[in-house]
Design a protein around this motif. Structure first.
Motif, mmCIF file in Angstrom:
data_model
loop_
_atom_site.group_PDB
_atom_site.id
_atom_site.type_symbol
_atom_site.label_atom_id
_atom_site.label_comp_id
_atom_site.label_asym_id
_atom_site.label_seq_id
_atom_site.Cartn_x
_atom_site.Cartn_y
_atom_site.Cartn_z
ATOM 1 N N ARG A 36 -9.314 -0.210 14.362
ATOM 2 C CA ARG A 36 -8.089 -0.193 13.546
ATOM 3 C C ARG A 36 -7.633 1.234 13.331
ATOM 4 O O ARG A 36 -8.449 2.170 13.295
ATOM 5 N N HIS A 97 -2.899 -1.108 11.581
ATOM 6 C CA HIS A 97 -2.727 -1.819 12.852
ATOM 7 C C HIS A 97 -4.083 -2.058 13.485
ATOM 8 O O HIS A 97 -5.020 -1.259 13.329
ATOM 9 N N HIS A 106 1.068 -4.412 17.651
ATOM 10 C CA HIS A 106 2.195 -4.668 16.734
ATOM 11 C C HIS A 106 2.371 -6.168 16.573
ATOM 12 O O HIS A 106 2.083 -6.936 17.501
ATOM 13 N N PRO A 108 2.105 -4.664 12.405
ATOM 14 C CA PRO A 108 0.935 -4.214 11.640
ATOM 15 C C PRO A 108 0.251 -5.371 10.923
ATOM 16 O O PRO A 108 0.823 -6.442 10.742
ATOM 17 N N ARG A 109 -0.991 -5.141 10.560
ATOM 18 C CA ARG A 109 -1.708 -6.117 9.754
ATOM 19 C C ARG A 109 -1.171 -6.147 8.320
ATOM 20 O O ARG A 109 -1.252 -7.156 7.619
#
Length: 407
Positions: A36, A97, A106, A108-109
């Motif tokens: 991440r 991300h 993409h 984002p989380r």
């Protein structure tokens, strides 16, 4: 990770450790495994809210806690990406991300607010929680102080902190304890909120919450007062006369706002009785129709005191008959002190005869009665008698039994 492909302008990617202690897992070659990344403002700067990007409510929501992307899109809809990039470039959030095979994934989380903003919100929340608890604690203290003297006020103070009235109830209760009075509800609100329009419905708010009418009188925030009239007494207002001679009383009327009303007692009337207990007042009107009667709705405000003085003109004796408790002592004192000095008057202690014992006086009530008992007049005598008993007497039967032989 400077210059990494897929990073929007104004942001830089930072690899995130695998573990909470800041360490990474490694591959067989000993290289850190990056799963991440966070996209943060570059160059780094203190967070600054972008002008016009989000509303106050959305700003507080966005920067008070981490938010997941599905939550963000549910709230912001098609503005989610623009808001996310705007907040990230302003240093307000870090976009999180996933990172796979050397590529930033993409969308984002979600995002994490800058620690300074999150701390600010946490501090504000703690401050609000502490203020709510302080308000609850103060309401409890006042409730214990006032339960014997003002049970309606005490009951109102059980409102939860989610009730927006509670802060006003506490302020009013504090003023009652401190014996503070105001020149109307606007003056009360001005004193507490520095803005007369902050609470334009104050009298209704306190009344609906359960405050006694007498409490509103003492605070000076009551509405147009009521007066009960019976016997050979007439009221004149706006060119009209209301005459209740011969009709059972007392007759309850509300004083008009910003207009004068005058009272006239028939010539030859010997006694004007000012009484607090309605049922006793009705009995006196029936059994002594030649006695002028004014029934007070608790503490009489200044306009009612002026009317009592008008009715006292030409009457031989004024008889004041309140309940034998702190409220009754206050009523007796207000009427007694407002009458002309040469008026013949007597204060009736209904507790002097047979009666049932009422609620014992609280410590606060005893202290206030003791202060009045230091007077060297009829009011002081009445207060000393109440203090010696140590409990309230506020019943119809004792009032009638005491008044009948006197009248």
């Amino acid at each position: 990770m400077p210059g990494h492909p897929g990073v929007p302008d104004g942001l830089r990617a930072y690899a995130q450790p695998t573990h909470a202690d800041g360490t990474f897992d490694h591959d067989r070659a000993g290289r850190p495994k990056v799963r991440r990344v966070h996209l943060r403002a570059h160059p780094p700067s203190a967070p600054q809210r972008p002008a016009g990007l989000v509303s106050d409510a959305d700003w507080n929501w966005a920067t008070s806690a981490p938010r997941r992307w599905n939550t963000i899109t549910t709230k912001l809809h098609d503005r989610a990406s623009d808001v996310a990039l705007g907040l990230a470039r302003a240093g307000c959030v870090a976009l999180e991300h996933d990172y796979r095979a050397g590529t930033i994934c993409h969308p984002p989380r979600g995002w994490n607010p800058h620690p300074d903003l999150a701390d600010h919100h946490a501090t504000g929340k703690q401050t609000r929680q502490a203020a709510r608890q302080e308000l609850l604690d103060r309401a409890g203290e006042l409730r214990d102080l006032l339960i014997g003297e003002w049970p309606g006020v005490a009951a109102a103070l059980t409102a939860p902190t989610t009730d927006p009235r509670l802060v006003w109830l506490v302020r009013a209760a504090e003023d009652l304890v401190a014996d503070r009075s105001y020149d109307g509800p606007r003056a009360f609100v001005q004193h507490h909120a520095k803005n007369t329009k902050a609470r334009e419905d104050l009298p209704r708010l306190l009344t609906d919450a359960g405050f006694e009418a007498e409490a509103l009188v003492l605070l000076g925030v009551n509405r147009n007062p009521y007066i009960g009239l019976g016997g050979p007494i007439r009221a004149h207002h706006n060119g009209r006369t209301l005459d209740w001679t011969g009709w059972p009383g007392p007759h309850d009327i509300r004083l008009p706002a910003h207009r004068t009303i005058t009272l006239e007692v028939a010539r030859g009337t010997r006694v004007l009785l000012i009484i607090e207990n309605r049922q006793a007042a009705e009995t006196i009107c029936d059994t002594h129709p030649d006695t002028a009667v004014i029934w007070c709705h608790g503490q009489p405000p200044d306009p009612l005191l002026d009317l009592i003085n008008q009715a006292a003109i030409g009457v031989n004796d004024i008889v004041i008959c309140p309940d034998a408790d702190l409220g009754g002592i206050r009523i007796a004192a207000r009427i007694h002190d407002h009458l002309p000095p040469d008026t013949r008057r007597v204060i009736v202690d209904i507790g002097a005869g047979e009666h049932d014992q009422g609620e014992p006086f609280s410590t606060l009530t005893r202290d206030r009665i003791a202060t009045t008992a230091e007077r060297t007049d009829a009011v002081g005598d009445f207060a000393r008698s109440c203090l010696a008993r140590g409990y309230a007497v506020e019943q119809e039967a004792p009032a009638r039994a005491t008044l009948q032989p006197l009248l």
